[in-house]
Design a protein around this motif. Sequence first.
Motif, PDB file in Angstrom:
ATOM      1  N   GLU A 158       0.828  -1.206   0.000  1.00 40.65           N
ATOM      2  CA  GLU A 158       0.000   0.000   0.000  1.00 40.65           C
ATOM      3  C   GLU A 158       0.862   1.256   0.000  1.00 40.65           C
ATOM      4  OE1 GLU A 158      -2.428  -0.799   3.404  1.00 40.65           O
ATOM      5  OE2 GLU A 158      -3.253  -2.594   2.457  1.00 40.65           O
ATOM      6  N   SER A 159       1.926   1.246   0.775  1.00 45.26           N
ATOM      7  CA  SER A 159       2.843   2.382   0.835  1.00 45.26           C
ATOM      8  C   SER A 159       3.526   2.587  -0.515  1.00 45.26           C
ATOM      9  CB  SER A 159       3.884   2.159   1.929  1.00 45.26           C
ATOM     10  OG  SER A 159       4.859   3.164   1.899  1.00 45.26           O
ATOM     11  N   TYR A 160       3.984   1.501  -1.098  1.00 42.76           N
ATOM     12  CA  TYR A 160       4.638   1.589  -2.404  1.00 42.76           C
ATOM     13  C   TYR A 160       3.699   2.226  -3.421  1.00 42.76           C
ATOM     14  CZ  TYR A 160       7.080   0.379  -6.666  1.00 42.76           C
ATOM     15  OH  TYR A 160       7.718   0.462  -7.880  1.00 42.76           O
ATOM     16  N   TYR A 161       2.473   1.743  -3.481  1.00 39.29           N
ATOM     17  CA  TYR A 161       1.517   2.277  -4.447  1.00 39.29           C
ATOM     18  C   TYR A 161       1.218   3.756  -4.191  1.00 39.29           C
ATOM     19  CZ  TYR A 161      -2.580   3.023  -7.300  1.00 39.29           C
ATOM     20  OH  TYR A 161      -3.464   3.535  -8.215  1.00 39.29           O
ATOM     21  N   ALA A 162       1.134   4.146  -2.943  1.00 41.60           N
ATOM     22  CA  ALA A 162       0.827   5.533  -2.598  1.00 41.60           C
ATOM     23  C   ALA A 162       1.957   6.489  -2.969  1.00 41.60           C
ATOM     24  CB  ALA A 162       0.528   5.643  -1.103  1.00 41.60           C
ATOM     25  N   GLU A 163       3.165   5.971  -3.165  1.00 44.74           N
ATOM     26  CA  GLU A 163       4.342   6.807  -3.402  1.00 44.74           C
ATOM     27  C   GLU A 163       4.943   6.677  -4.801  1.00 44.74           C
ATOM     28  OE1 GLU A 163       6.961   5.410  -0.344  1.00 44.74           O
ATOM     29  OE2 GLU A 163       5.818   6.385   1.251  1.00 44.74           O
ATOM     30  N   ALA A 164       4.591   5.655  -5.535  1.00 42.51           N
ATOM     31  CA  ALA A 164       5.284   5.321  -6.787  1.00 42.51           C
ATOM     32  C   ALA A 164       4.745   6.082  -7.995  1.00 42.51           C
ATOM     33  CB  ALA A 164       5.177   3.823  -7.043  1.00 42.51           C
ATOM     34  N   ILE A 165       5.674   6.563  -8.803  1.00 47.12           N
ATOM     35  CA  ILE A 165       5.356   7.165 -10.097  1.00 47.12           C
ATOM     36  C   ILE A 165       6.362   6.619 -11.111  1.00 47.12           C
ATOM     37  CG2 ILE A 165       5.268   9.275 -11.481  1.00 47.12           C
ATOM     38  CD1 ILE A 165       4.564  10.837  -9.005  1.00 47.12           C
ATOM     39  N   SER A 166       5.857   6.063 -12.205  1.00 46.08           N
ATOM     40  CA  SER A 166       6.733   5.610 -13.286  1.00 46.08           C
ATOM     41  C   SER A 166       6.978   6.783 -14.222  1.00 46.08           C
ATOM     42  CB  SER A 166       6.071   4.475 -14.069  1.00 46.08           C
ATOM     43  OG  SER A 166       5.878   3.353 -13.247  1.00 46.08           O
ATOM     44  N   ILE A 167       8.237   7.105 -14.411  1.00 51.40           N
ATOM     45  CA  ILE A 167       8.581   8.190 -15.332  1.00 51.40           C
ATOM     46  C   ILE A 167       9.007   7.574 -16.664  1.00 51.40           C
ATOM     47  CG2 ILE A 167       9.101   9.835 -13.483  1.00 51.40           C
ATOM     48  CD1 ILE A 167      12.064   9.355 -13.929  1.00 51.40           C
ATOM     49  N   PRO A 168       8.918   8.339 -17.744  1.00 47.31           N
ATOM     50  CA  PRO A 168       9.190   7.773 -19.063  1.00 47.31           C
ATOM     51  C   PRO A 168      10.581   7.157 -19.196  1.00 47.31           C
ATOM     52  CG  PRO A 168       8.123   9.905 -19.283  1.00 47.31           C
ATOM     53  CD  PRO A 168       8.468   9.735 -17.822  1.00 47.31           C
ATOM     54  N   LEU A 169      10.603   6.001 -19.823  1.00 52.66           N
ATOM     55  CA  LEU A 169      11.844   5.301 -20.136  1.00 52.66           C
ATOM     56  C   LEU A 169      11.540   4.352 -21.290  1.00 52.66           C
ATOM     57  CD1 LEU A 169      14.827   4.612 -19.382  1.00 52.66           C
ATOM     58  CD2 LEU A 169      13.905   2.767 -18.007  1.00 52.66           C
ATOM     59  N   TYR A 170      12.125   4.623 -22.439  1.00 50.80           N
ATOM     60  CA  TYR A 170      11.918   3.781 -23.612  1.00 50.80           C
ATOM     61  C   TYR A 170      13.152   3.900 -24.503  1.00 50.80           C
ATOM     62  CZ  TYR A 170      10.328   8.347 -25.302  1.00 50.80           C
ATOM     63  OH  TYR A 170      10.233   9.686 -25.590  1.00 50.80           O
ATOM     64  N   ALA A 171      13.391   2.868 -25.267  1.00 49.38           N
ATOM     65  CA  ALA A 171      14.639   2.792 -26.045  1.00 49.38           C
ATOM     66  C   ALA A 171      14.802   3.952 -27.019  1.00 49.38           C
ATOM     67  CB  ALA A 171      14.708   1.459 -26.791  1.00 49.38           C
ATOM     68  N   GLY A 172      13.716   4.491 -27.521  1.00 43.19           N
ATOM     69  CA  GLY A 172      13.804   5.593 -28.472  1.00 43.19           C
ATOM     70  C   GLY A 172      13.866   6.972 -27.830  1.00 43.19           C
ATOM     71  N   MET A 173      13.954   6.999 -26.502  1.00 43.86           N
ATOM     72  CA  MET A 173      13.994   8.282 -25.786  1.00 43.86           C
ATOM     73  C   MET A 173      15.326   8.978 -26.033  1.00 43.86           C
ATOM     74  SD  MET A 173      13.480   8.779 -21.682  1.00 43.86           S
ATOM     75  CE  MET A 173      12.513  10.172 -21.133  1.00 43.86           C
ATOM     76  N   SER A 174      15.251  10.254 -26.401  1.00 48.08           N
ATOM     77  CA  SER A 174      16.484  11.017 -26.619  1.00 48.08           C
ATOM     78  C   SER A 174      16.983  11.567 -25.284  1.00 48.08           C
ATOM     79  CB  SER A 174      16.234  12.175 -27.595  1.00 48.08           C
ATOM     80  OG  SER A 174      15.419  13.170 -26.983  1.00 48.08           O
ATOM     81  N   ASP A 175      18.240  11.932 -25.252  1.00 48.28           N
ATOM     82  CA  ASP A 175      18.796  12.557 -24.046  1.00 48.28           C
ATOM     83  C   ASP A 175      18.060  13.861 -23.743  1.00 48.28           C
ATOM     84  OD1 ASP A 175      20.613  10.491 -23.812  1.00 48.28           O
ATOM     85  OD2 ASP A 175      22.302  11.631 -24.606  1.00 48.28           O
ATOM     86  N   GLU A 176      17.658  14.579 -24.793  1.00 47.74           N
ATOM     87  CA  GLU A 176      16.926  15.838 -24.600  1.00 47.74           C
ATOM     88  C   GLU A 176      15.553  15.580 -23.972  1.00 47.74           C
ATOM     89  OE1 GLU A 176      18.419  14.953 -27.561  1.00 47.74           O
ATOM     90  OE2 GLU A 176      20.158  16.266 -27.297  1.00 47.74           O
ATOM     91  N   ASP A 177      14.870  14.523 -24.430  1.00 49.75           N
ATOM     92  CA  ASP A 177      13.578  14.154 -23.830  1.00 49.75           C
ATOM     93  C   ASP A 177      13.762  13.826 -22.356  1.00 49.75           C
ATOM     94  OD1 ASP A 177      12.209  14.438 -26.260  1.00 49.75           O
ATOM     95  OD2 ASP A 177      12.326  12.298 -26.734  1.00 49.75           O
ATOM     96  N   GLN A 178      14.818  13.092 -22.050  1.00 51.62           N
ATOM     97  CA  GLN A 178      15.073  12.716 -20.668  1.00 51.62           C
ATOM     98  C   GLN A 178      15.385  13.947 -19.817  1.00 51.62           C
ATOM     99  OE1 GLN A 178      18.621  10.442 -19.581  1.00 51.62           O
ATOM    100  NE2 GLN A 178      17.309   9.134 -18.330  1.00 51.62           N
ATOM    101  N   GLN A 179      16.151  14.862 -20.342  1.00 51.80           N
ATOM    102  CA  GLN A 179      16.466  16.088 -19.603  1.00 51.80           C
ATOM    103  C   GLN A 179      15.199  16.885 -19.321  1.00 51.80           C
ATOM    104  OE1 GLN A 179      19.461  17.916 -22.067  1.00 51.80           O
ATOM    105  NE2 GLN A 179      21.038  16.453 -21.436  1.00 51.80           N
ATOM    106  N   ARG A 180      14.260  16.878 -20.254  1.00 52.81           N
ATOM    107  CA  ARG A 180      12.989  17.580 -20.035  1.00 52.81           C
ATOM    108  C   ARG A 180      12.202  16.908 -18.907  1.00 52.81           C
ATOM    109  NH1 ARG A 180       7.678  17.737 -21.803  1.00 52.81           N
ATOM    110  NH2 ARG A 180       6.817  19.826 -21.546  1.00 52.81           N
ATOM    111  N   VAL A 181      12.178  15.578 -18.885  1.00 56.61           N
ATOM    112  CA  VAL A 181      11.501  14.863 -17.802  1.00 56.61           C
ATOM    113  C   VAL A 181      12.108  15.263 -16.461  1.00 56.61           C
ATOM    114  CG1 VAL A 181      11.074  12.587 -16.763  1.00 56.61           C
ATOM    115  CG2 VAL A 181      10.808  12.901 -19.237  1.00 56.61           C
TER     116      VAL A 181
END
Length: 134
Positions: free
Chosen positions: A99-122
């Motif tokens: 329950e604690s994990y679910y209340a605190e967890a957020i998945s942020i974008p991560l995919y093989a086609g992600m550019s370094d610039e996209d990641q910096q924006r995240v």
Amino acid sequence: ALGLSQLKRLDQFVERRRTLASQYDAQLLSLPLQLPFQNPENASSWHLYVVRVAANIRAFIFKHMRTAGIGVNLHYIPIHTQPFYQAMELDYGQFPEAESYYAEAISIPLYAGMSDEDQQRVVMVLTQALKASR
């Protein structure tokens, strides 16, 4: 056919995800959040990159990032809260870590086609959200 063609690039995809995860680790280290644990004896393919924030600000962070066009998600809903398991009379509070994990967890974008610039924006938008949540 698409799956077979993608399998030929699997090693490349996994390597890129590992690079991005490592970059997230370095870029997010100083922020008030918990980074995902990676056992040094194992090598993850980084299907997801899940950070944990204080439960009382998760909804704010989620909304801030979505409003900025960042595709964050929530994983994983505790199984005992799913409708099928509710018939077993499992109560909220019986599995506090899930329950604690679910209340605190957020998945942020991560995919093989992600550019370094996209990641910096995240990283930039997440940093802004965390500052605004104070």
